[in-house]
Design a protein around this motif. Structure first.
Motif, short mmCIF file in Angstrom:
data_model
loop_
_atom_site.label_atom_id
_atom_site.label_comp_id
_atom_site.label_asym_id
_atom_site.label_seq_id
_atom_site.Cartn_x
_atom_site.Cartn_y
_atom_site.Cartn_z
N LEU A 1 0.66 -0.99 -0.06
CA LEU A 1 -0.01 -0.03 0.13
C LEU A 1 0.92 1.15 -0.03
O LEU A 1 0.53 2.13 -0.71
CB LEU A 1 -1.04 0.08 1.13
CG LEU A 1 -2.03 -1.24 0.98
CD1 LEU A 1 -3.00 -1.05 2.54
CD2 LEU A 1 -3.10 -0.85 0.07
N ASP A 2 1.92 1.18 0.79
CA ASP A 2 2.87 2.34 0.77
C ASP A 2 3.38 2.65 -0.60
O ASP A 2 3.77 3.64 -0.85
CB ASP A 2 3.71 2.18 1.90
CG ASP A 2 3.62 2.47 3.02
OD1 ASP A 2 2.39 2.76 3.32
OD2 ASP A 2 4.02 1.91 4.15
N SER A 3 3.78 1.37 -1.26
CA SER A 3 4.31 1.61 -2.67
C SER A 3 3.49 2.12 -3.66
O SER A 3 3.89 2.90 -4.54
CB SER A 3 4.99 0.30 -3.22
OG SER A 3 5.87 -0.26 -2.27
N VAL A 4 2.11 1.91 -3.38
CA VAL A 4 1.08 2.20 -4.43
C VAL A 4 0.88 3.65 -4.29
O VAL A 4 0.99 4.56 -5.25
CB VAL A 4 -0.28 1.48 -4.02
CG1 VAL A 4 -1.48 2.30 -4.94
CG2 VAL A 4 -0.20 0.05 -4.81
N ALA A 5 0.96 4.10 -2.94
CA ALA A 5 0.62 5.58 -2.56
C ALA A 5 1.95 6.46 -3.23
O ALA A 5 1.64 7.53 -3.76
CB ALA A 5 0.25 5.68 -1.10
N GLN A 6 3.11 5.81 -2.98
CA GLN A 6 4.30 6.59 -3.54
C GLN A 6 4.17 6.81 -5.03
O GLN A 6 4.68 7.59 -5.56
CB GLN A 6 5.54 5.84 -3.16
CG GLN A 6 6.89 6.63 -3.21
CD GLN A 6 8.00 5.93 -2.65
OE1 GLN A 6 7.90 5.07 -2.04
NE2 GLN A 6 9.14 6.71 -2.78
N THR A 7 3.73 5.60 -5.82
CA THR A 7 3.87 5.59 -7.16
C THR A 7 2.90 6.47 -7.69
O THR A 7 3.09 7.40 -8.63
CB THR A 7 3.32 4.03 -7.55
OG1 THR A 7 4.41 3.23 -7.23
CG2 THR A 7 3.44 4.35 -9.36
N ALA B 1 -4.20 7.42 2.02
CA ALA B 1 -3.04 8.02 1.31
C ALA B 1 -3.14 8.16 -0.15
O ALA B 1 -2.38 8.97 -0.80
CB ALA B 1 -1.75 7.00 1.84
N VAL B 2 -3.88 7.39 -0.73
CA VAL B 2 -4.18 7.45 -2.22
C VAL B 2 -5.30 8.47 -2.57
O VAL B 2 -5.22 9.22 -3.73
CB VAL B 2 -4.35 6.03 -2.90
CG1 VAL B 2 -4.58 6.28 -4.34
CG2 VAL B 2 -3.20 5.22 -2.73
N LEU B 3 -6.37 8.36 -1.71
CA LEU B 3 -7.59 9.08 -2.02
C LEU B 3 -7.08 10.55 -1.95
O LEU B 3 -7.56 11.71 -2.78
CB LEU B 3 -8.66 8.82 -0.95
CG LEU B 3 -10.01 9.38 -1.24
CD1 LEU B 3 -10.47 8.75 -2.62
CD2 LEU B 3 -10.94 8.95 -0.17
N ALA B 4 -6.17 10.79 -1.25
CA ALA B 4 -5.75 12.47 -0.89
C ALA B 4 -4.96 12.99 -2.10
O ALA B 4 -5.16 14.17 -2.23
CB ALA B 4 -4.92 12.50 0.25
N GLN B 5 -4.62 11.99 -2.89
CA GLN B 5 -3.76 12.47 -4.17
C GLN B 5 -4.89 12.60 -5.47
O GLN B 5 -4.23 12.97 -6.47
CB GLN B 5 -2.81 11.62 -4.33
CG GLN B 5 -1.84 11.74 -3.17
CD GLN B 5 -0.66 10.65 -3.37
OE1 GLN B 5 -0.10 10.58 -4.66
NE2 GLN B 5 -0.48 9.52 -2.73
N LEU B 6 -6.03 12.39 -5.46
CA LEU B 6 -6.93 12.43 -6.59
C LEU B 6 -7.65 13.67 -6.56
O LEU B 6 -8.72 14.10 -5.73
CB LEU B 6 -8.01 11.21 -6.43
CG LEU B 6 -7.59 9.83 -6.02
CD1 LEU B 6 -8.65 8.76 -6.06
CD2 LEU B 6 -6.35 9.61 -7.01
N GLY B 7 -7.41 14.32 -7.58
CA GLY B 7 -7.85 15.95 -7.73
C GLY B 7 -9.21 16.09 -8.35
O GLY B 7 -9.82 16.80 -7.92
#
Length: 539
Positions: free
Chosen positions: A303-309, A333-339
């Protein structure tokens, strides 16, 4: 705020001076307002996005509309087609009275038009050009997700990959990985096994069984060569971006495989593409359908690697849209990056769904809409939208009637799909599987050579003949397993010259003619990326 004021706020919030793609028209109650367009700035599409909603609410159509608009703007697109519905993008839309009424009410200038589509399939299963990846390129972290390994077993697999890299043993398909595991757990490989960290034979056995289960499901067809070159996703046809569509109905019984494969594609893009900063338009937009499958039962490291990618791939000019039922399917962590957010109807028939609805409402910008009520009453093809404006700020929340796609809503004719695959220039590159020398052949040849030498000197090697499995036929995913008596090692040591007494199996492999030939024909790059994937360019 009055309805008129709300519409003017939306109009102002979605009026941009730079290129943008139209998603639909704002809704005034149940009525679309054609002159108030809801749009997404082209330059903001590499800030990623989310398309969410319950089954049957129009997520696939929204994906289709976005993919068409991006292709028209010259942006290549990748999408996975799990149910076969998206294949209709290769065919022009079919006019009907219902469709005409919808497009006229929405102020859409609709004309039937097919998109430039290239069909792919995983390893050649189904209609499409085969997409394959070598086991080595896939890497231990992604492969652990496919195999369902725990954290300890994931670490063991990482050590085994490191050993194979160090020994020059190419892991091209699952039989190669099995061969290395079998060798390391045999008497011949005990010294090397100890040298890489004392991996337990129990953990190696678990991994071997997991690989066998994956083979039973037919997943071995996916691993191998020729490996897919990620640059082929960036093709255009004339001024239009190519839509690369991965047909997946044949692998629905292996959700971990295809969801993790999509992550491999993203990891390869991240490792391969140069930094471009903030381009005027994306180099590629990647739609990750059924995204919940990627995150289910995933390890923290994964999950950390997905978020970093996802966080870093934006600077490579790649936008990623996750498509799923609930926003809560995607880690924070991923959702926060979806504009960009395109939220179709949610249902609240159970306490769990009601909680998810409340959490979803809390993630939207402040608005005068009663989102809790609106999200449960949206019709099919309607959505709540907010995106990033060119300054990076969220646009006003807008209830939107999504446009109708110009291509066919539903599957394309199978004959058309087959013809497109046959005519594709990529067919010659990826159509036929290649089986070159790799770890399985190298290890098998060494074991056979050792047995032959011992027999010729009058001291048969029982460790290679007694209780071992038969030597595999060409293409068979097994190698001989020596017995555990150790008698073969004693016999060989008495008959071997003094200068080779202490030579390990690893040294024999590295010094062998076969290995030297391998290094000449397959230059290898051992660099590892975020997911531990190894890049090996073929052209």
């Amino acid at each position: 705020m009055s309805d008129t004021q709300a519409l003017e706020t939306i109009r102002a919030g979605y009026t941009f001076d730079e290129p943008a793609i139209d998603l639909g028209s704002a809704l005034d109650g149940d009525t679309p307002v054609p002159d108030v367009r809801v749009r997404i700035p082209l330059a903001m599409l590499n800030r990623h996005g989310l398309i969410a909603g319950a089954t049957g609410t129009g997520k696939t159509i929204t994906l289709q509309v976005l993919a068409e608009a991006l292709s028209t703007a010259g942006v290549p697109v990748f999408a996975a087609d799990l149910k076969g519905d998206l294949s209709g993008m290769a065919s022009p839309g079919e006019p009907s009275e219902k469709l005409t009424a919808r497009t006229q009410a929405n102020g859409q200038d609709w004309q039937p038009e097919a998109s430039p589509v290239t069909f792919y399939s995983l390893g050649g299963e189904g209609t499409g050009i085969p997409m394959r990846a070598s086991v080595s390129s896939f890497g231990p972290l992604l492969l652990s997700k496919v195999l369902g390994l725990n954290d300890t077993q994931e670490s063991v697999l990482g050590l085994i990959f490191h050993y194979a890299d160090s020994a020059g043993l190419a892991l091209l398909d699952l039989s190669d990985l099995k061969a290395v595991l079998s060798f390391l757990t045999s008497p011949e490989g005990k010294t090397d096994l100890k040298d890489i960290g004392g991996v337990s034979t129990a953990s190696a056995g678990v991994i071997l069984r997991a690989i066998a289960n994956l083979e039973i499901q037919g997943a071995d067809a996916f691993f191998g060569e020729p490996e897919y070159d990620i640059s082929d996703l960036l093709r255009t046809q004339g001024a239009a971006g190519t839509i690369s569509m991965l047909e997946l109905p044949a692998v629905q019984n292996r959700p971990a495989l295809f969801s993790t494969f999509l992550m491999w594609l993203l990891a390869e893009l991240f490792e391969t593409l140069p930094e471009v900063g903030d381009p005027e338009k994306p180099k590629l937009v990647f739609f990750f359908d059924e995204a919940h499958l990627l995150f289910t039962d995933a390890s923290k490291a994964f999950l950390d690697s997905v978020a970093q990618t996802v966080r870093l791939i934006r600077s490579k000019g790649v936008g990623v849209f996750f498509v799923t039922q609930q926003p809560t399917d995607v880690p924070e962590a991923v959702l926060a990056q979806l504009g960009s957010r395109i939220q179709h109807q949610l249902r609240a028939h159970t306490p769990k769904e009601a909680k998810a609805l409340k959490e979803t409402v809390s993630t939207f910008p402040t608005t005068d809409y009663d989102l809790g009520e609106l999200l449960t009453t949206l019709g099919t093809g309607e959505a709540i939208v907010t995106v990033m404006d060119p300054d990076g700020a969220p646009t006003p929340v807008a209830a939107t009637k999504i446009f109708a796609p110009r291509s066919k809503m539903g599957p394309s004719d199978p004959a058309l799909m087959e013809q497109l695959v046959t005519d594709s220039p990529l067919k010659a590159t990826y159509g036929e599987r290649i089986d070159r020398e790799s770890a399985r052949e190298i290890l098998t040849q060494r074991l056979e050579a050792g047995a032959a030498a011992a027999e010729a000197e009058g001291a048969p090697d029982s460790a290679l003949t007694s209780g071992s499995e038969p030597v595999p036929e060409q293409g068979e995913a097994r190698i001989p397993l020596p017995d555990t008596s150790g008698s073969g090692r004693t016999s060989r040591s008495r008959s071997t010259k003094q200068g080779r007494q202490d030579q390990t199996m690893l040294e024999q492999v590295v010094n062998s003619r076969e290995f030297r030939q391998f290094t000449r024909t397959a230059a290898r790059e051992i660099a590892r990326g975020i997911f531990g994937t190894g890049r090996r360019r073929r052209r």
